[in-house]
Design a protein around this motif. Structure first.
Motif, PDB file in Angstrom:
ATOM      1  N   LYS A  14       0.962  -1.424   0.138  1.00  0.00           N
ATOM      2  CA  LYS A  14       0.096   0.000  -0.082  1.00  0.00           C
ATOM      3  C   LYS A  14       1.004   1.432  -0.067  1.00  0.00           C
ATOM      4  CE  LYS A  14      -3.872   1.771   2.579  1.00  0.00           C
ATOM      5  NZ  LYS A  14      -4.774   1.786   3.767  1.00  0.00           N
ATOM      6  N   GLY A  15       0.531   2.135  -0.724  1.00  0.00           N
ATOM      7  CA  GLY A  15       1.282   3.367  -0.892  1.00  0.00           C
ATOM      8  C   GLY A  15       2.729   3.286  -0.948  1.00  0.00           C
ATOM      9  N   GLY A  16       3.052   2.502  -1.944  1.00  0.00           N
ATOM     10  CA  GLY A  16       4.622   2.134  -2.354  1.00  0.00           C
ATOM     11  C   GLY A  16       5.282   1.538  -1.179  1.00  0.00           C
ATOM     12  N   ASN A  40       0.245  -3.122  17.907  1.00  0.00           N
ATOM     13  CA  ASN A  40      -0.003  -2.750  16.509  1.00  0.00           C
ATOM     14  C   ASN A  40       1.296  -2.087  15.997  1.00  0.00           C
ATOM     15  OD1 ASN A  40       0.164   0.321  16.762  1.00  0.00           O
ATOM     16  ND2 ASN A  40      -1.423  -0.096  18.052  1.00  0.00           N
ATOM     17  N   ILE A  41       1.792  -2.235  14.569  1.00  0.00           N
ATOM     18  CA  ILE A  41       2.616  -1.288  14.052  1.00  0.00           C
ATOM     19  C   ILE A  41       2.157  -0.607  12.703  1.00  0.00           C
ATOM     20  CG2 ILE A  41       4.784  -2.036  12.510  1.00  0.00           C
ATOM     21  CD1 ILE A  41       4.884  -4.946  13.815  1.00  0.00           C
ATOM     22  N   ASN A  42       2.456   0.476  13.025  1.00  0.00           N
ATOM     23  CA  ASN A  42       1.951   1.573  12.099  1.00  0.00           C
ATOM     24  C   ASN A  42       3.124   2.265  11.281  1.00  0.00           C
ATOM     25  OD1 ASN A  42      -0.032   3.460  11.002  1.00  0.00           O
ATOM     26  ND2 ASN A  42       0.770   4.848  12.570  1.00  0.00           N
ATOM     27  N   ILE A  43       2.911   2.442  10.036  1.00  0.00           N
ATOM     28  CA  ILE A  43       3.935   2.801   8.977  1.00  0.00           C
ATOM     29  C   ILE A  43       3.509   4.182   8.713  1.00  0.00           C
ATOM     30  CG2 ILE A  43       5.440   2.597   7.172  1.00  0.00           C
ATOM     31  CD1 ILE A  43       4.667  -0.319   7.461  1.00  0.00           C
ATOM     32  N   TYR A  83      -0.993  10.400   8.983  1.00  0.00           N
ATOM     33  CA  TYR A  83       0.113  10.317   8.172  1.00  0.00           C
ATOM     34  C   TYR A  83       0.267   8.714   7.779  1.00  0.00           C
ATOM     35  CZ  TYR A  83       1.521  15.074   9.162  1.00  0.00           C
ATOM     36  OH  TYR A  83       1.431  16.548   9.345  1.00  0.00           O
ATOM     37  N   SER A  84      -0.519   7.958   8.546  1.00  0.00           N
ATOM     38  CA  SER A  84      -0.275   6.520   8.275  1.00  0.00           C
ATOM     39  C   SER A  84      -0.655   5.925   6.857  1.00  0.00           C
ATOM     40  CB  SER A  84      -1.521   5.929   9.059  1.00  0.00           C
ATOM     41  OG  SER A  84      -1.354   4.385   9.232  1.00  0.00           O
TER      42      SER A  84
END
Length: 183
Positions: free
Chosen positions: A42-44, A82-85, A62-63
């Motif tokens: 997702k999103g590159g 969780n893990i958020n990028i 900004y996620s």
């Protein structure tokens, strides 16, 4: 007679230890056989993660993507483990100043406590690592954030979990970091 009793006891003890170890290995194999590696793009950004984690919601604007341990997701779809990028445009002078300013602000907030910070290298990319705790109401969490720059953007991969669950789920964060692809 006494020697035979001792020998018999030793044989029984060894047999019991063997049976316990076989049962433990079988149990571990049983737990791991249902976990497969999933891929999310997702999103590159492309990540891999175990199937007992899943795509989830994030409260950050900004996620790019977020995954959570499936059994920790609340009614709103937000995981407590969780893990958020995230991807943010770098504002100001440079990457390091931009990142450090975020944590300078946090240190003035008594609900956050910086545990450690420093440089890190991930797949040949230099970055910054921050570990901190936060308290919201009665919930206390530990967080680990890895920041790096690519194409004038600041990327952060953040792992958060209640303190009691942090260490036992950290391996998923480490696995994700070792396999992440950013295009």
């Amino acid at each position: 007679m006494k020697n035979n009793v001792i020998k018999g006891s030793i044989v029984i003890l060894i047999l019991l230890l063997f049976l316990i170890s076989v049962a433990a290995v079988s149990s571990a194999d049983e737990e791991n056989k249902d976990v497969t590696i999933m891929t999310l793009s997702k999103g590159g950004i492309t990540i891999q993660y175990p199937s007992d984690w899943g795509n989830s919601q994030s409260t950050s604007n900004y996620s790019v993507m977020a995954i959570s341990k499936i059994d920790s997701v609340d009614a709103l779809g937000v995981g407590q483990i969780n893990i958020n990028i995230e991807k943010k445009p770098i504002e100001g002078d440079d990457f390091e100043t931009f990142v450090n300013s975020s944590y300078d602000k946090m240190q003035r907030d008594t609900s956050f406590k910086l545990v450690s910070s420093g440089g890190v290298s991930i797949d040949g990319k230099e970055g910054l690592e921050y570990v901190y705790t936060s308290t919201k109401g009665t919930a206390e969490k530990e967080h680990k954030a890895i920041w790096f720059e690519k194409g004038g953007q600041a990327y952060v991969i953040m792992y958060s979990a209640p303190i009691s669950d942090f260490e036992k789920n950290l391996y998923v964060f480490d696995f994700l970091l070792s396999n992440i692809q950013i295009n």
